[in-house]
Design a protein around this motif. Structure first.
Motif, PDB file in Angstrom:
ATOM      1  N   LYS A 376     -44.682  26.955  60.213  1.00  0.00           N
ATOM      2  CA  LYS A 376     -43.631  26.169  60.434  1.00  0.00           C
ATOM      3  C   LYS A 376     -42.437  26.663  59.371  1.00  0.00           C
ATOM      4  N   MET A 378     -42.452  27.903  56.541  1.00  0.00           N
ATOM      5  CA  MET A 378     -42.272  27.278  55.131  1.00  0.00           C
ATOM      6  C   MET A 378     -43.530  27.761  54.439  1.00  0.00           C
ATOM      7  N   ALA A 387     -45.433  27.306  48.953  1.00  0.00           N
ATOM      8  CA  ALA A 387     -44.622  27.114  50.003  1.00  0.00           C
ATOM      9  C   ALA A 387     -42.997  27.695  49.662  1.00  0.00           C
ATOM     10  N   ALA A 389     -38.556  28.009  50.610  1.00  0.00           N
ATOM     11  CA  ALA A 389     -37.467  27.591  51.170  1.00  0.00           C
ATOM     12  C   ALA A 389     -36.695  28.524  51.845  1.00  0.00           C
ATOM     13  N   LYS A 400     -32.533  23.046  57.252  1.00  0.00           N
ATOM     14  CA  LYS A 400     -33.765  23.441  57.170  1.00  0.00           C
ATOM     15  C   LYS A 400     -34.683  23.154  55.850  1.00  0.00           C
ATOM     16  N   CYS A 401     -33.874  23.390  54.619  1.00  0.00           N
ATOM     17  CA  CYS A 401     -34.572  23.130  53.283  1.00  0.00           C
ATOM     18  C   CYS A 401     -34.842  21.739  53.057  1.00  0.00           C
ATOM     19  N   THR A 404     -37.972  21.126  54.798  1.00  0.00           N
ATOM     20  CA  THR A 404     -39.084  21.736  54.244  1.00  0.00           C
ATOM     21  C   THR A 404     -39.285  21.000  53.061  1.00  0.00           C
ATOM     22  N   TYR A 407     -41.148  17.962  53.704  1.00  0.00           N
ATOM     23  CA  TYR A 407     -42.628  18.028  54.351  1.00  0.00           C
ATOM     24  C   TYR A 407     -43.667  18.585  53.127  1.00  0.00           C
ATOM     25  N   ASP A 470     -37.632  21.593  64.529  1.00  0.00           N
ATOM     26  CA  ASP A 470     -38.195  21.536  63.209  1.00  0.00           C
ATOM     27  C   ASP A 470     -38.090  20.174  62.808  1.00  0.00           C
ATOM     28  N   LEU A 474     -41.592  19.206  61.278  1.00  0.00           N
ATOM     29  CA  LEU A 474     -41.829  18.822  59.872  1.00  0.00           C
ATOM     30  C   LEU A 474     -41.578  17.189  59.498  1.00  0.00           C
TER      31      LEU A 474
END
Length: 501
Positions: A376, A378, A387, A389, A400-401, A404, A407, A470, A474
């Motif tokens: 995914k 991440m 994980a 970022a 996206k971060c 992440t 999630y 995403d 996520l």
């Protein structure tokens, strides 16, 4: 929650106190109040990119309504914000969310070894003030280091550099005391840094030239957009902020998708837009018409066309050629022309570095991240409780971060609630490797693509560079899936006895 500097074990260790690290800490504060955590920052200040780069005119290259955090929407007037404003936004967020007290500055993480027996990471860091090594343990490690080296930018070995009599400056190591008054400046490069620098240097210097090997796609966007103000007038604050964020996110995504599906159309429209902002008869074909399709490399955006205004005013120009050698007076090109300069700026890009160069091992065995698939976008295949970022290359980093961070908190809460101590992505569908983590053809990515984790051809190993995909993967999906293995390794006898006592 206050971090005791003598604490040796944490539920979560975050690496990096930039935009992503402060966001990660804020999410932990909000979503995982049970978790102890610390942020290890190699430098002596928070802010990451926005504290490191000091060159004139530094600004965001994406809108602040998506570069800002979901939980603390950007409320400034400018969609494209100055670097100083972004840095202050990060600092204010860290203070308001209770994150700033959890940061340990001057702690450069050098290694992390996963202990299967103890189900935890043993993290080694070096202190910049004393040089001593610090060892910590953590149930989970969250890397928020970005993807480039902070201590050194990319500089090609140009012939004759030692012959040039003036200063040669890389934007990543900008001096504080350089006076550009009356100076002739040559900026090597045509990426986001170069197009940001040139309008500001045009105001500070006698003249500035952008020297490029090949053109980049450059578009003009409004520095201020009336839409956010309008939505704030007609909608409640939270709904307005969400609507603005989704508008910008979807608009960016639409531009990218159209570019992928109709590249000739987008190319024609972008070149037409550039031509309209430059003097009549300007050689747009040579200087502003790339040989590749839009979004094969990142598209640069300039607020209110400031780069084109500088060119139109005669304060800046563009030269498209290859460097033969530096000379005492400037740069001689392969065409034979010599560009005289008092100052040369090498806006030649970044050096990629995954997880800040942290050496990963599992039970003492080295993890070669360049052979691992990304789950995914991440987590790493086969690596427990880790994980990272990494933001989008075709949209705002924070979009996206944010997903992440949220999630990761859901995974942490699942571990906490079920008593499991380990979560590991497993490639159970045996998807093959297709390419590196970052799919662009930009030079700075291609130079180091072989060092980065890989992506596969199918979900959840493929990195789609799509906020909508995403968001579903996520935000709307369960953390339990066929590819994520939650386990509870048996504790060693010593640990069990210690717990019982």
């Amino acid at each position: 929650m206050t971090t005791d500097v003598t604490t040796k074990h944490f539920d979560v260790l975050i690496i990096g106190a930039g935009l992503s690290g402060v966001g990660a800490g804020s999410y932990l504060e909000r979503e995982c109040p049970w978790a102890s955590y610390a942020i290890l920052e190699a430098r002596d200040a928070m802010g990451g990119t926005w504290d490191l780069f000091k060159y004139p005119g530094i600004r965001s290259d994406s809108d602040m309504y998506t570069l800002g955090f979901t939980f603390r929407p950007w409320d400034g007037e400018k969609a494209i914000a100055d670097g100083a404003d972004i840095l202050q936004y990060i600092k204010d967020t860290a203070k308001e969310e209770g994150v700033e007290d959890q940061i340990r500055y001057g702690h450069k993480v050098t290694g992390a070894d996963w202990s299967s027996a103890d189900a935890c990471w043993r993290v080694t860091a070096e202190r910049s003030d004393t040089g001593e090594k610090v060892e910590l343990t953590a149930g989970f490690v969250f890397s928020c280091t970005g993807y480039y080296r902070y201590d050194q930018g990319y500089l090609p070995d140009f012939a004759g550099m030692d012959r040039f009599s003036g200063p040669i400056i890389h934007p990543q190591a900008w001096p504080n005391d350089l006076d550009f008054s009356g100076k002739r400046v040559v900026v090597i490069g045509s990426g986001a840094t170069a197009v940001t620098l040139i309008p500001s240097l045009a105001e500070l210097s006698d003249h500035v030239t952008m020297l490029q090997r090949s053109p980049t796609y450059i578009g003009s966007v409004p520095a201020k957009n009336p839409l956010p103000g309008l939505l704030h007038k007609v909608l409640p604050e939270k709904r307005a902020a969400a609507a603005i964020r989704w508008f910008y996110a979807l608009a960016t995504q639409a531009f990218y998708q159209i570019s992928q599906r109709q590249p000739k159309l987008v190319k024609r429209l972008m070149i037409k837009g550039v031509s309209a902002q430059l003097p009549k008869g300007y050689d747009v074909a040579t200087h502003f018409t790339p040989s590749y399709n839009p979004w094969d490399q990142r598209v640069c955006m300039v607020p209110d066309g400031d780069l084109f205004k500088a060119i139109k005013a005669g304060k800046a120009d563009v030269v498209t050629d290859h460097i033969d050698t530096f000379t005492e007076k400037g740069i001689r090109l392969q065409s034979g022309r010599e560009l005289e300069a008092d100052v040369i700026i090498t806006a030649t890009g970044l050096q990629l570095l995954f997880m800040g160069g942290v050496a990963l091992t599992i039970d003492g065995e080295k993890v070669d991240q360049s052979t691992r698939l990304t789950y995914k976008g991440m987590m790493l295949e086969g690596v427990p409780n880790l994980a990272f970022a990494i933001g989008y290359t075709n949209a705002s980093w924070t979009l996206k971060c944010d997903l992440t961070c949220a999630y990761v908190c859901r995974v942490l809460n699942h571990l906490h609630e079920t008593g499991a101590r380990q979560c590991t992505p497993r490639n159970t569908n045996h998807t093959p490797v297709t390419e590196s983590l970052l799919g662009l053809q930009s030079g700075y990515i291609q130079r180091s693509a072989h060092l980065l984790p890989k992506q596969g051809e199918a979900y959840p190993w493929h990195v789609y560079q799509s906020y909508l995909r995403d968001y579903r993967a996520l935000k709307r999906s369960d953390v339990i899936d066929p590819f994520m293995q939650f386990t509870n390794p048996k504790q060693p006898v010593e640990a069990s006895m210690a717990t019982a006592s």
